[in-house]
Design an enzyme around this catalytic site. Structure first.
Site, PDB file in Angstrom:
ATOM      1  N   SER A 241      43.094  35.773  26.117  1.00 47.79           N
ATOM      2  CA  SER A 241      43.573  37.157  26.147  1.00 47.79           C
ATOM      3  C   SER A 241      44.315  37.398  27.470  1.00 47.79           C
ATOM      4  CB  SER A 241      42.373  38.090  25.965  1.00 47.79           C
ATOM      5  OG  SER A 241      42.745  39.316  25.419  1.00 47.79           O
TER       6      SER A 241
ATOM      7  N   ASP B 292      42.103  36.026  14.290  1.00 46.60           N
ATOM      8  CA  ASP B 292      42.536  36.950  15.351  1.00 46.60           C
ATOM      9  C   ASP B 292      43.618  37.875  14.805  1.00 46.60           C
ATOM     10  OD1 ASP B 292      43.497  38.170  17.706  1.00 46.60           O
ATOM     11  OD2 ASP B 292      43.215  36.348  18.893  1.00 46.60           O
TER      12      ASP B 292
ATOM     13  N   HIS C 260      39.502  37.960  17.388  1.00 48.13           N
ATOM     14  CA  HIS C 260      39.917  37.617  18.753  1.00 48.13           C
ATOM     15  C   HIS C 260      38.734  37.200  19.628  1.00 48.13           C
ATOM     16  CE1 HIS C 260      42.469  37.721  22.260  1.00 48.13           C
ATOM     17  NE2 HIS C 260      41.768  38.685  22.830  1.00 48.13           N
TER      18      HIS C 260
END
Lengths: 351, 351
Positions: free
Chosen positions: A133, A291, A320
């Site tokens: 991320s 995700d 995610h």
């Protein structure tokens, strides 16, 4: 233990000069004599620099981030409330917290600052940079330090923040702005916009998970089985909203989501695909099939364009957050890659 | 033109009796002498009963909803601000708008009310019921009227509201609740929680679209090409937030999202899969591959379990809203199915 360092001056991408930039960080393991056994970990939006807290399953002796062989460093990003310069820091010019007035940094800026931190340590070379991320965005920016970084492991991220992700960021910010306590970020520390921040976190929590993960976990069950009570998934979201409010700040949240929106490796470097093709490092790109935020197509693109990349796909249903949930599987992927690609190049192995 | 009817009394699923329930509706075409050429259209969360406004491409002479052959009816759902009983209606007991105190109806209730409306028209049989999203939920509830409904076309919907969709609903409600003007729904009509409602709409707009649709449309472009300006996708979301605020009410929004959360064909009827297997009607289930909200797996499930269903998949990139955007393609699918399955059973064709 969290330590701090100060970067005397740093010129941001936008030309603004930040002075006395405080960086909080944690380290594990020992820097080798050749100063090239460094693993840089990038943390995600609301995480702390304490990797053992959120990635304990892959950090430690014999693990993917092997603290007997590697010197593992994680610096808190500027804007985060966990010790580095942030909207909560005192602005020396006013004697009050920066609040919404802290100059906006970019992902590239925070990596540039971390580079100066590594320089203070005397680091000669980074063995690999790893993160998911926002952490993955940092990893991709590390790639542009060329030979200083030998390998990269970007996880659940693309080469630039997509308009889809920007849209999620913006909806979260607008939920904060809708809270009357927001006051354009000039809120009283005793009366912060907690309802807005909680709503923002709820939006984020959805985007971090997936349709099947909620289906398996909650179904349509109500709290305590009472049909008048909220659905369990509602209660779950509210709980997570409240939990974040207890540990985070709304200005920091707005600041960091804007920081993430700046992510674009091509910014100022050339055409997007050509810029990704410049990444010469050995790379393990980790994608997550479920995700919904950083879709697998983005990691497929990275792996296709980066000349020395291989793609590993995690098939778990968690969305995610899989990179934080399935640590054993992730650790195995990273360890296998590290042993094949990184370890053989390690000159001196620290006892 | 919007007309209204009043249902004298209706007992809700929860036992509450609603009296003098006002229903706004629109019709197109003429009811045949045998009163069996009826098409019932279910509208979605923020739509009006004016189908020509949002489905003009499939409504009209020669189209899927052929107004020369069929009598097309769309009733505004209870809770919506477009003419039916809603939080904006005056509570006869207090002389003031119901606001947050309007008894909560379910999807099943609103279909039951529509059935009484059709009874007032003298309808003998519905040729088919069609709708997407909240409209699709109504379609599935129509199926349980057995022989009264010959065919159904549920679009972009599942047999029950998933915890994933409930989570999106709840995040939107929490954005509204975060607005200090909300006052538990007892806001001054002159000072409604517009910022919260706009933020809720922004969350919804994301969920109605898709990663690739935003990527193609906006990329990472800024408004007017100025890097200091918002990203175009942010401006787009704000525009849609503002547009909804101008035409919708926050109590109605909260009410209708809760209404959608009640959707569960199995509620009180038995085991979920068995209950879906009871749907004997000819059915065209339309799924959208890029729908992140009502994922294709849900329509695949419907088509697998309903004994006389066929599945049509729209491959467009627009996400959930594909059923409102790709009207020509949708119209072709529906018309082909209607001509094969429904038209031959139509006794009298209206001139």
């Amino acid at each position: 233990m969290v330590k701090t360092a100060t970067i005397p001056a740093y010129t941001l991408e936008n030309g603004t000069i930040l002075r006395n930039v405080r960086l909080a960080y944690q380290t594990w393991g020992v820097l080798s004599k050749t100063a090239d056994n460094v693993v840089v970990v990038g943390h995600s939006l609301t995480s702390t620099p304490d990797v053992s807290d959120w990635w304990g399953g892959i950090l430690g002796p014999g693990r993917a981030l092997d603290t007997t062989r590697y010197f593992v460093v994680c610096a808190n990003v500027v804007g985060s409330p966990y010790g580095s310069l942030s909207p909560l820091s005192i602005d020396p010019d006013t004697g009050r917290p920066y609040g919404p007035d802290l100059p906006q940094v970019t992902v590239r800026d925070i990596v540039g600052l971390q580079k100066l931190l590594l320089d203070q340590f005397g680091v000669r070379q980074v063995a690999f940079a790893i993160g998911g991320s926002l952490g993955g965005m940092q990893v991709l920016e590390w790639a542009y330090y060329g030979g200083f970084v030998r390998g990269i492991v970007p996880i659940g991220v693309g080469g630039r923040h997509s308009p889809w992700c920007i849209a999620f960021s913006e909806a979260q910010r607008q939920a904060i702005f809708a809270d009357a306590a927001w006051h354009e970020g000039r809120y009283d520390a005793a009366h912060p916009p907690v309802a807005g921040l909680a709503a923002a976190r709820m939006i984020a929590m959805i985007s971090y998970r997936s349709f099947p993960s909620f289906a398996h976990r909650f179904g349509r069950a109500h709290v305590n089985g009472m049909s008048e009570a909220p659905y369990q998934v509602e209660s779950y979201l509210r709980h997570h909203g409240q939990k974040l409010v207890d540990r985070f700040d709304a200005n920091c949240y707005v600041y960091l989501t804007r920081l993430m929106d700046t992510h674009d490796v091509a910014q100022g470097r050339g055409a997007y695909e050509a810029v990704l093709r410049e990444i010469a490092q050995e790379a393990l790109v980790v994608g997550i099939r479920s995700d919904v935020l950083y879709t697998l197509a983005e990691q497929e693109e990275l792996a296709r364009l980066m000349p020395n990349a291989r793609l590993a796909v995690m098939d778990d249903d968690h969305g995610h957050d899989t990179f934080l949930i399935e640590q054993e599987a992730l650790g195995d992927l990273v360890k296998r890659w590290r042993k094949e690609v990184i370890d053989p190049q390690l000159m001196v192995v620290q006892a």
